[in-house]
Design a protein around this motif. Structure first.
Motif, PDB file in Angstrom:
ATOM      1  N   SER A   1      33.920 -48.958  93.805  1.00 34.18           N
ATOM      2  CA  SER A   1      35.038 -48.012  93.787  1.00 34.18           C
ATOM      3  C   SER A   1      36.335 -48.656  93.307  1.00 34.18           C
ATOM      4  CB  SER A   1      35.253 -47.434  95.193  1.00 34.18           C
ATOM      5  OG  SER A   1      35.774 -48.423  96.065  1.00 34.18           O
ATOM      6  N   MET A   2      36.271 -49.934  92.918  1.00 39.08           N
ATOM      7  CA  MET A   2      37.471 -50.685  92.559  1.00 39.08           C
ATOM      8  C   MET A   2      37.421 -51.156  91.110  1.00 39.08           C
ATOM      9  SD  MET A   2      37.355 -52.957  96.062  1.00 39.08           S
ATOM     10  CE  MET A   2      38.770 -54.006  95.685  1.00 39.08           C
ATOM     11  N   ASP A   3      38.603 -51.450  90.560  1.00 41.65           N
ATOM     12  CA  ASP A   3      38.707 -52.104  89.249  1.00 41.65           C
ATOM     13  C   ASP A   3      38.896 -53.595  89.480  1.00 41.65           C
ATOM     14  OD1 ASP A   3      38.564 -49.699  87.747  1.00 41.65           O
ATOM     15  OD2 ASP A   3      40.682 -49.306  88.181  1.00 41.65           O
TER      16      ASP A   3
ATOM     17  N   VAL B   1      42.834 -59.563  92.512  1.00 45.77           N
ATOM     18  CA  VAL B   1      41.873 -59.456  91.409  1.00 45.77           C
ATOM     19  C   VAL B   1      41.043 -58.176  91.444  1.00 45.77           C
ATOM     20  CG1 VAL B   1      41.710 -61.948  91.136  1.00 45.77           C
ATOM     21  CG2 VAL B   1      40.123 -60.767  92.675  1.00 45.77           C
ATOM     22  N   GLY B   2      41.035 -57.481  92.578  1.00 48.18           N
ATOM     23  CA  GLY B   2      40.301 -56.222  92.697  1.00 48.18           C
ATOM     24  C   GLY B   2      41.147 -55.187  93.396  1.00 48.18           C
ATOM     25  N   TYR B   3      41.117 -53.943  92.887  1.00 47.82           N
ATOM     26  CA  TYR B   3      42.023 -52.922  93.445  1.00 47.82           C
ATOM     27  C   TYR B   3      41.449 -51.522  93.208  1.00 47.82           C
ATOM     28  CZ  TYR B   3      46.373 -50.236  94.159  1.00 47.82           C
ATOM     29  OH  TYR B   3      47.325 -49.359  94.606  1.00 47.82           O
ATOM     30  N   GLY B   4      41.576 -50.680  94.206  1.00 46.12           N
ATOM     31  CA  GLY B   4      41.195 -49.280  94.069  1.00 46.12           C
ATOM     32  C   GLY B   4      41.999 -48.436  95.025  1.00 46.12           C
ATOM     33  N   GLN B   5      42.451 -47.276  94.562  1.00 45.73           N
ATOM     34  CA  GLN B   5      43.199 -46.372  95.428  1.00 45.73           C
ATOM     35  C   GLN B   5      42.808 -44.938  95.099  1.00 45.73           C
ATOM     36  OE1 GLN B   5      47.701 -45.696  95.349  1.00 45.73           O
ATOM     37  NE2 GLN B   5      47.495 -46.976  97.181  1.00 45.73           N
ATOM     38  N   THR B   6      42.437 -44.188  96.143  1.00 46.60           N
ATOM     39  CA  THR B   6      42.024 -42.792  95.995  1.00 46.60           C
ATOM     40  C   THR B   6      42.873 -41.940  96.909  1.00 46.60           C
ATOM     41  OG1 THR B   6      39.756 -43.546  95.587  1.00 46.60           O
ATOM     42  CG2 THR B   6      40.066 -41.211  96.072  1.00 46.60           C
ATOM     43  N   ASP B   7      43.405 -40.858  96.380  1.00 45.30           N
ATOM     44  CA  ASP B   7      44.320 -40.021  97.155  1.00 45.30           C
ATOM     45  C   ASP B   7      43.630 -39.382  98.354  1.00 45.30           C
ATOM     46  OD1 ASP B   7      47.060 -39.022  97.325  1.00 45.30           O
ATOM     47  OD2 ASP B   7      46.162 -37.043  97.022  1.00 45.30           O
ATOM     48  N   TRP B   8      42.348 -39.052  98.207  1.00 47.00           N
ATOM     49  CA  TRP B   8      41.601 -38.479  99.339  1.00 47.00           C
ATOM     50  C   TRP B   8      40.179 -38.987  99.281  1.00 47.00           C
ATOM     51  CZ3 TRP B   8      42.923 -36.025 103.682  1.00 47.00           C
ATOM     52  CH2 TRP B   8      41.885 -35.525 104.475  1.00 47.00           C
ATOM     53  N   ALA B   9      39.764 -39.743 100.307  1.00 46.02           N
ATOM     54  CA  ALA B   9      38.409 -40.286 100.351  1.00 46.02           C
ATOM     55  C   ALA B   9      38.041 -40.563 101.810  1.00 46.02           C
ATOM     56  CB  ALA B   9      38.320 -41.564  99.520  1.00 46.02           C
ATOM     57  N   ALA B  10      36.772 -40.865 102.031  1.00 42.50           N
ATOM     58  CA  ALA B  10      36.276 -41.183 103.370  1.00 42.50           C
ATOM     59  C   ALA B  10      35.660 -42.572 103.365  1.00 42.50           C
ATOM     60  CB  ALA B  10      35.234 -40.151 103.805  1.00 42.50           C
TER      61      ALA B  10
END
Length: 345
Positions: free
Chosen positions: A139-141, A48-57
């Motif tokens: 940071s997630m949808d 139900v919740g998802y977020g992906q970032t190519d470059w993050a800390a």
């Protein structure tokens, strides 16, 4: 330990009898989301919740767990950078947090997971609050909808779905899993989904895949170089690139060389040292040679065609690790220390 604030529950309660259809916890995945390849969902769970970032800390618990002086902080946090994936699952009705967590634990162990920190139930109370759910959740949808009570006096009540974890029946696991020679950082926290009345568990999973940050994206232009020299007498040239342990300039350094040549031609009286710097990995003697050779490579490029800067105006120097601008205790600090600077004379 059950952490239930009665006033919050009452404020969020909605009478289901007034609606034509009973409210339900979402059972459809967020569009565009997907399980991460290293760990699948517990059977019947909904993403139900998802977020992906190519470059993050992100900050993850170290082996010491929670701080003894500040129980809302990790004692020795691990700072992880790279491709960051965050997933939030709601388990199937009737499945306990314990059953889901033990399955996650066993699946990771079978894959070669090396736990660094773990806690369960009361011992995990501080870890729940240290997780900083608000920042992670933003940071997630998220799927539209709420977590819905299905039993007791709160049947039909609704609670927010985003980061709907709980300190009740909470269990956390953090560590590394090596894949293709790379150590992935993994965090799992599983608990009741908000409270016992939803009759569901929730799992938050965070995975960091260390990777080389894309380079060649920032170049210090001629005006910035001039301003840096005027203000501090030196400036780091972030657009010069070398392979690890090598002295040959990479092709993507051209834009930075163009800017340096432009400045030198616009200020014909300017003389400068080109100074190479390294981190402290390896022997000092080897790093001294490497830093000098890299500075010499920059000077050679600027004095050759098409730039043809007078070689008498540039002096290559190598300082190895003698002038760090950050600590050498982690990758981020070492990366900042590996640099070439232009120093006015």
């Amino acid at each position: 330990m059950r952490i239930i604030i009665a006033s919050t529950l009452i404020a969020l309660t909605m009478a289901s009898g007034a609606n034509a259809a009973e409210p339900q916890t979402p059972t459809t995945d967020l569009p565009g989301s997907a399980d991460h390849p290293v760990i699948s969902r517990f059977a019947g769970s909904t993403l139900v919740g998802y977020g992906q970032t190519d470059w993050a800390a992100t900050e993850l618990p170290g082996a010491g767990g929670m701080s003894k002086t500040d129980r809302r902080k990790f004692a020795d946090p691990v700072q992880a950078e790279g491709r960051l994936t965050r997933l939030f699952y709601v388990g199937p009705a009737g499945k306990t947090p314990l059953e889901i967590f033990r399955n996650q634990q066993q699946a990771l162990a079978a894959a070669g997971f090396k736990p660094r920190f773990s806690c369960e139930l009361k011992a995990c109370y501080d870890a729940y609050f240290t997780l900083d759910k608000g920042a992670r959740g933003k940071s997630m949808d998220w799927v539209k909808g709420d977590l819905v009570g299905v039993k007791g006096s709160y049947k039909g009540s609704r609670w927010p779905l985003p980061m709907g974890l709980s300190a009740d029946e909470g269990r956390m696991l953090a560590g590394t899993l090596t894949r293709g020679g790379t150590a992935l950082e993994i965090l799992v926290y599983t608990s009741l989904a908000q409270n016992e009345y939803t009759d569901r568990a929730a799992s938050y999973i965070e995975i960091v895949e260390p990777k080389a940050m894309p380079t060649g994206q920032v170049t210090v232009d001629a005006n910035a170089i001039a301003a840096g020299l005027k203000a501090e007498g030196r400036i780091a040239l972030t657009g010069l690139f070398f392979d690890t342990g090598k002295t040959e300039l990479k092709p993507e350094s051209k834009a930075q060389l163009d800017a340096m040549a432009e400045l030198l031609k616009s200020q014909p009286a300017l003389k400068a040292c080109v100074v190479g710097h390294t981190d402290n990995v390896g022997s000092f003697e080897a790093n001294e040679k490497l830093s000098l050779a890299r500075a010499q490579a920059v000077v050679a490029a600027l004095t050759a065609a098409p730039y043809k800067v007078d070689g008498k105006r540039l002096a290559p120097k190598g300082l190895a690790s003698l002038a760090p601008v950050a600590g050498n205790g982690d990758d981020a600090g070492r990366a900042r220390n590996r640099r070439v600077e232009l120093v006015a004379q």
